[in-house]
Design an enzyme around this catalytic site. Structure first.
Site, short mmCIF file in Angstrom:
data_model
loop_
_atom_site.label_atom_id
_atom_site.label_comp_id
_atom_site.label_asym_id
_atom_site.label_seq_id
_atom_site.Cartn_x
_atom_site.Cartn_y
_atom_site.Cartn_z
N VAL A 56 0.83 -1.20 0.00
CA VAL A 56 0.00 0.00 0.00
C VAL A 56 0.86 1.25 0.00
O VAL A 56 0.59 2.22 -0.72
CB VAL A 56 -0.96 0.00 1.20
CG1 VAL A 56 -1.71 1.33 1.32
CG2 VAL A 56 -1.96 -1.16 1.08
N GLU B 49 -7.58 2.31 1.97
CA GLU B 49 -7.27 2.02 0.57
C GLU B 49 -8.22 0.96 0.03
O GLU B 49 -8.70 0.10 0.77
CB GLU B 49 -5.82 1.55 0.45
CG GLU B 49 -5.40 0.40 1.37
CD GLU B 49 -5.70 -0.97 0.79
OE1 GLU B 49 -6.01 -1.05 -0.42
OE2 GLU B 49 -5.62 -1.94 1.54
N ASN C 151 -14.79 -5.25 1.97
CA ASN C 151 -14.10 -6.50 1.72
C ASN C 151 -14.92 -7.70 2.12
O ASN C 151 -14.90 -8.75 1.46
CB ASN C 151 -12.74 -6.50 2.44
CG ASN C 151 -11.68 -5.75 1.67
OD1 ASN C 151 -11.91 -5.32 0.54
ND2 ASN C 151 -10.53 -5.55 2.27
N GLY D 90 -14.63 -20.73 -7.91
CA GLY D 90 -13.26 -21.18 -8.03
C GLY D 90 -12.82 -21.98 -6.83
O GLY D 90 -13.64 -22.54 -6.09
N CYS E 188 -5.95 -9.24 2.04
CA CYS E 188 -7.12 -8.48 2.51
C CYS E 188 -8.29 -9.34 2.95
O CYS E 188 -8.66 -9.32 4.12
CB CYS E 188 -7.57 -7.51 1.41
SG CYS E 188 -6.40 -6.19 1.08
N LYS F 140 -7.81 -11.81 6.05
CA LYS F 140 -7.48 -11.08 7.27
C LYS F 140 -8.62 -10.17 7.71
O LYS F 140 -8.95 -10.08 8.89
CB LYS F 140 -6.20 -10.27 7.02
CG LYS F 140 -5.79 -9.35 8.17
CD LYS F 140 -4.45 -8.70 7.90
CE LYS F 140 -4.52 -7.71 6.76
NZ LYS F 140 -5.27 -6.48 7.12
N LYS G 78 -3.69 -14.68 -6.88
CA LYS G 78 -4.40 -14.17 -8.05
C LYS G 78 -3.35 -13.77 -9.08
O LYS G 78 -2.16 -13.65 -8.76
CB LYS G 78 -5.28 -12.98 -7.68
CG LYS G 78 -4.51 -11.76 -7.20
CD LYS G 78 -5.44 -10.58 -6.87
CE LYS G 78 -6.06 -10.00 -8.12
NZ LYS G 78 -6.80 -8.75 -7.84
N ARG H 210 0.20 -14.78 0.25
CA ARG H 210 -0.53 -14.78 1.51
C ARG H 210 -1.89 -15.44 1.34
O ARG H 210 -2.70 -15.03 0.52
CB ARG H 210 -0.68 -13.35 2.04
CG ARG H 210 0.61 -12.80 2.62
CD ARG H 210 0.51 -11.34 3.00
NE ARG H 210 0.47 -10.47 1.83
CZ ARG H 210 0.50 -9.13 1.89
NH1 ARG H 210 0.54 -8.54 3.07
NH2 ARG H 210 0.47 -8.41 0.79
#
Length: 473
Positions: free
Chosen positions: A11, A155, A219, A264, A271, A274, A332, A339
């Site tokens: 970030v 963010e 999120n 998937g 993100c 967590k 991804k 992570r």
């Protein structure tokens, strides 16, 4: 205005690079002197498309520099961004140790008014704790305690598309509380993001606690959509339906839309896992239960094991003597972030069952080996059966199956005939639904996607047991 970004992680670097590209003079502060030296020499410690070039251009033009000198960095910035990590603790709550340490450091070095901006993803109430930590240091120094303000500016950056997200935001959330500096703080944040509000306002103003909770809520909502579609996909397999057709059908509803409706093998990254855990932990600390969010996380953890379960159903629990290929290691595409990546769960499970694993990822091999070494602590002998290769086709030689875990673009249109010739058994378990099941059946390749009717559409002989991989689901 001048800007200081404290923390040169994902970030922090993206924020610093983009603000410098808008013309601001930016200093990035990090206590890791080796990282600072790397950045000063033009190298970047993370992979993000376009970031290295953006940093290089602005570093050469003198708009961004890197330092480990706290006093220099604090003196430089009118706005101080806190962009350090908030890792999950064992109970799922966010560890604010780095954030509060930075707050204390600011308090020890403050000489005149600064606007402190929490950019890190933090639990509700963190701004109050940052404010207290700064005030404590100012009191210790005998300095005025009203020479700063703390605002929240979470963010919303997608790894792999972070620069575009920053430079073309759909919204900018800024939380400012009432107080003696309210107007000044709002003016400074408005000036900082003026470039993005010229045609129409993208800034959403609110109080600090609402801004802190907005990031977690966003999120959690996106993670919930993914887990919901994974559950629908698993049901589609049981009922003989196709989740891709279902996705198109429900996504056409304007109230739903198409984003984050792809089934998937589970989400990962820094993100969603967590932040969903932290939201559940925050709720419990205040006597509330986030039942939907908790279920979202449970579904995701189960989904990461799905491809291994299917492989075991076909080949047996003991995979000794089997060779399995994996395409995709990062959680991804367009990142090297490992992570919470599904590949970590999948590969460790395959190794524990005795399989030899050959894996390929365009950028994440080094990070993957580091992560899997940590995962296999106490079982280091497992790693002797793991080989990371430099090219995708190198992973396929004489394998019994290919598992696709990351939807890198170079996996979308491979040479299927060459794949079939290279593999011992032409059997693909597609964790990202990249391929057309009917097309692969025509090519003589056994294929299973997620929610794509979960049947081996083509007969394939198992070369070890000489059993036929049946058409049954």
């Amino acid at each position: 205005m001048r800007v200081t970004v404290i923390g040169s992680g994902y970030v922090g670097l993206v924020t610093g690079a983009c603000l410098s590209d808008l013309g601001f003079k930016v200093v990035c502060l990090d206590k890791d002197e080796a990282k600072v030296k790397m950045l000063q020499e033009g190298e970047v410690p993370i992979y993000e498309p376009g970031l290295k070039e953006l940093l290089s251009r602005n570093r050469m033009d003198g708009r961004i520099r890197f330092t480990s000198d706290a006093q220099d960095a604090i003196d430089h910035g009118d706005i101080l961004f806190i962009a350090v990590g908030t890792p999950a603790q064992e109970d799922g709550s966010a560890d604010l140790g780095h954030v509060l340490s930075v707050a204390a450091m600011i308090g020890r070095n403050l000489k005149d008014f600064k606007l402190i901006v929490n950019k890190s993803t933090v639990p509700v109430g963190t701004a109050d704790r940052v404010r207290s930590a700064v005030k404590h240091e100012l009191v210790q120094r005998g300095m005025p305690t009203e020479m700063f303000d703390v605002v929240s500016n979470p963010e919303f950056l997608k790894e792999g598309a972070a620069i575009d997200d920053f430079m073309r935001p759909d919204r900018i959330v800024v939380g400012i509380d009432d107080g003696i500096h309210h107007e000044k703080s709002q003016r400074m944040m408005g000036d900082l993001y003026a470039s993005f509000n010229r045609h129409h306002s993208r800034t959403v103003w609110m109080d600090v606690r609402s801004a802190e909770l907005t990031k977690y809520a966003a999120n959690a909502m996106l993670a919930t959509r993914i887990s919901f579609m994974n559950e629908i996909a698993n049901l589609a397999d049981a009922l003989g339906a196709d989740v891709d057709q279902i996705r198109r059908g429900i996504g056409a509803d304007n109230r739903i839309g198409y984003s984050f409706l792809y089934a998937g093998c589970g989400y990962g990254g820094s993100c969603f896992p967590k932040d969903t855990q932290a939201l559940v932990s925050t709720a419990l600390a205040h006597g509330q239960e986030m039942q939907v969010v908790a279920a979202t996380e449970q579904v995701n953890e189960r989904q990461k094991t799905l491809l291994v379960e299917r492989l075991v159903n076909r080949l047996g629990n003991d995979l000794t003597g089997r060779k399995i290929a994996v395409w995709g290691l990062a959680f991804k595409p367009n990142t090297d972030d490992m992570r919470e990546a599904p590949s970590r769960v999948v590969i460790k499970s395959l190794l524990e069952r005795g399989a030899k694993v050959t894996a390929y990822d365009p950028v994440a091999s080094h990070e993957a080996m580091t992560a899997l070494t940590i995962d296999c602590e106490g079982q280091e002998a497992l790693l002797k059966n793991l080989t990371l290769v430099a090219h995708d086709m190198d992973a396929l030689k004489d394998v019994d199956a290919l598992l696709i875990l990351t939807e890198w673009k170079n996996f979308h249109n491979p040479d299927f005939q060459a794949m079939k010739l290279s593999m011992r058994t032409p059997y693909i378990l597609d964790g990202r639904n990249l391929y057309n099941p009917d097309a692969l059946a025509d090519l003589g390749i056994a294929y299973q996607g997620i929610g794509r009717r979960n049947e081996l559409i083509n007969l394939a002989v198992d070369p070890i047991s000489e059993n036929v991989l049946s058409l049954d689901a």
